[in-house]
Scaffold this active site. Sequence first.
Site, mmCIF file in Angstrom:
data_model
loop_
_atom_site.group_PDB
_atom_site.id
_atom_site.type_symbol
_atom_site.label_atom_id
_atom_site.label_comp_id
_atom_site.label_asym_id
_atom_site.label_seq_id
_atom_site.Cartn_x
_atom_site.Cartn_y
_atom_site.Cartn_z
ATOM 1 N N LYS A 123 -1.242 1.474 -25.187
ATOM 2 C CA LYS A 123 -1.346 1.478 -26.463
ATOM 3 C C LYS A 123 -0.532 1.405 -27.258
ATOM 4 C CE LYS A 123 -6.291 2.819 -25.421
ATOM 5 N NZ LYS A 123 -7.473 3.704 -25.585
ATOM 6 N N TYR A 133 0.692 -1.209 -0.048
ATOM 7 C CA TYR A 133 -0.106 -0.089 -0.036
ATOM 8 C C TYR A 133 0.844 1.446 -0.018
ATOM 9 C CZ TYR A 133 -5.042 -0.505 0.183
ATOM 10 O OH TYR A 133 -6.428 -0.503 -0.363
ATOM 11 N N THR A 189 -2.979 6.646 -21.898
ATOM 12 C CA THR A 189 -2.944 5.513 -21.563
ATOM 13 C C THR A 189 -1.477 4.888 -21.756
ATOM 14 O OG1 THR A 189 -3.353 4.584 -23.947
ATOM 15 C CG2 THR A 189 -5.458 4.733 -22.318
ATOM 16 N N ASP A 192 -5.826 14.365 -24.944
ATOM 17 C CA ASP A 192 -5.799 13.127 -24.652
ATOM 18 C C ASP A 192 -5.086 12.217 -25.764
ATOM 19 O OD1 ASP A 192 -6.348 10.530 -24.275
ATOM 20 O OD2 ASP A 192 -8.623 10.706 -23.630
ATOM 21 N N ARG A 246 -1.301 -1.913 -18.624
ATOM 22 C CA ARG A 246 -2.606 -1.347 -18.763
ATOM 23 C C ARG A 246 -2.601 -0.172 -17.715
ATOM 24 N NH1 ARG A 246 -5.281 -4.045 -22.179
ATOM 25 N NH2 ARG A 246 -6.842 -2.385 -21.950
ATOM 26 N N GLU A 260 -0.329 4.790 -0.678
ATOM 27 C CA GLU A 260 -1.258 5.826 -0.580
ATOM 28 C C GLU A 260 -0.452 7.246 -0.637
ATOM 29 O OE1 GLU A 260 -4.687 5.457 1.812
ATOM 30 O OE2 GLU A 260 -5.696 4.370 0.253
HETATM 31 C C1 LIG Z 1 -8.253 4.291 -24.658
HETATM 32 C C2 LIG Z 1 -8.760 5.557 -24.380
HETATM 33 C C3 LIG Z 1 -8.964 5.985 -23.198
HETATM 34 C C4 LIG Z 1 -9.177 5.176 -21.709
HETATM 35 O O1 LIG Z 1 -8.543 4.236 -21.615
HETATM 36 P P1 LIG Z 1 -8.719 2.846 -20.542
HETATM 37 O O2 LIG Z 1 -7.287 2.626 -20.108
HETATM 38 O O3 LIG Z 1 -9.530 2.031 -21.269
HETATM 39 O O4 LIG Z 1 -9.457 3.785 -19.574
HETATM 40 C C5 LIG Z 1 -8.947 7.388 -22.947
HETATM 41 N N1 LIG Z 1 -8.959 8.096 -24.045
HETATM 42 C C6 LIG Z 1 -8.595 7.719 -25.123
HETATM 43 C C7 LIG Z 1 -8.729 8.678 -26.561
HETATM 44 C C8 LIG Z 1 -8.676 6.513 -25.436
HETATM 45 O O5 LIG Z 1 -8.521 6.019 -26.762
#
Ligand SMILES: *Cc1c(COP(=O)(O)O)cnc(C)c1O
Length: 415
Positions: A227, A53, A224, A198, A233, A55
């Site tokens: 990807k 933990y 993220t 994002d 993840r 936090e």
């Molecule tokens: C995949 C994605 C997310 C969210 O990611 P998660 O890890 O699945 O919650 C947020 N914004 C965009 C543009 C994405 O393509």
Amino acid sequence: MEIETIRKTDPEVAELIEKELERQQNTIELIASENFTSKAVMAASGTVLTNKYAEGKPYKRFYNGCENIDKIEELAVERAKKLFNAEHANVQPHSGAQANMAVFLYAVKPGDTVMGMDLSNGGHLSHGSSVNFSGLYFNIVSYGVNSQGEIDYENVRELALKHKPKLIICGASNYSKIIDFKKFKEIADEVGAYLMADIAHIAALVATGEHPSPFPYADFVTTTTHKTLRGPRGGIIMCKEKHAQGIDKAVFPGIQGGPLEHIIAAKAVALKEALSEDFKAYAKQVVLNAKALAQSLMDEGLDIVGNGTENHVMTLDLRKLNKTGKDIANILEKAGITANKNTVPNDPQSPFVTSGVRLGSPAATTRGFKEEDMKEVGKIIAEAVKISDTNDEEKLKELRQRSLNLCKKYPLYKD
Ligand SMILES: *Cc1c(COP(=O)(O)O)cnc(C)c1O
């Protein structure tokens, strides 16, 4: 091997993991949001760090015994800042959606107006979809794309002037053009809104200069890590120093409890990999491969939204053929290719059926695929589309074999 350790306790789960490994090894992965991490990243995520933990922030924790955890998280933070040239980074968000939620919590109040790209036009659920917290608690004004799949910046500006949002979100889950972050910043400034970029999908391209960076312009950049960035993840929020404290508080105690330090260690390893010359070459190849696939599909007479791609992703437009994304994604699976159905601009079909299939190059590129391989992938897809109304088992078998041949050419997790 870890799998043997799992098998001793739980043979059922071990067997399913092994089957999943085989599936990944023997199919061509074209889901644009997926990738294959290195064994080092995967190993880091399966360590004793899961027991701890922690936090709070490094060196300011609510629990004792964090001396090793602190250093690991600090490494992840420093590497993220270096990779993206960011002033501040918080590596604790459990996912991309959580990263976005934390920015909402810090930057806007329930009921405030927020602008984001519409989900069916390529935006993400967390950018204001009516079934997501973002759409439920905020007044969302969505912008879309034109028939060429391009953002109409003049339209974004008009909407912003009319609705005066507090926060404008750019960045998408299915957008094949370069995003003009500077234009978004000009619009945000004109109406006094915060700008959040994002980059969940294009993170690796931004990190390596294959896509212009939002960092000179955006107040907040979320991503993220699993990807194109090829990590575990998870999510990261980066921001200007003046927002650092507020963002950190929004993540914890705002929306999360204890950070996943085993995942943060895996993020640190992935970020180290992303700082390498090899990763630069990887990101370049991702774009070359996406372009090669788009060209191959168009050479075979298929339509691609916007007639090509400038990044890692594209959408096959099936309207002319009167076929649906749902059917084609299913036939592709039988041909050994995994992809997802996706709406096209002004899609006449519902989101469960759709007229498009989203295709991406990041995972196949990690395996080693080059342009000539993507050309063959395009041909397999075109033939699968052609026979989708028949029950031509022979042909499907042949296509499945051709996909398998490509997979065998580039073994995955074999050594
Ligand atoms: C995949 C994605 C997310 C969210 O990611 P998660 O890890 O699945 O919650 C947020 N914004 C965009 C543009 C994405 O393509």
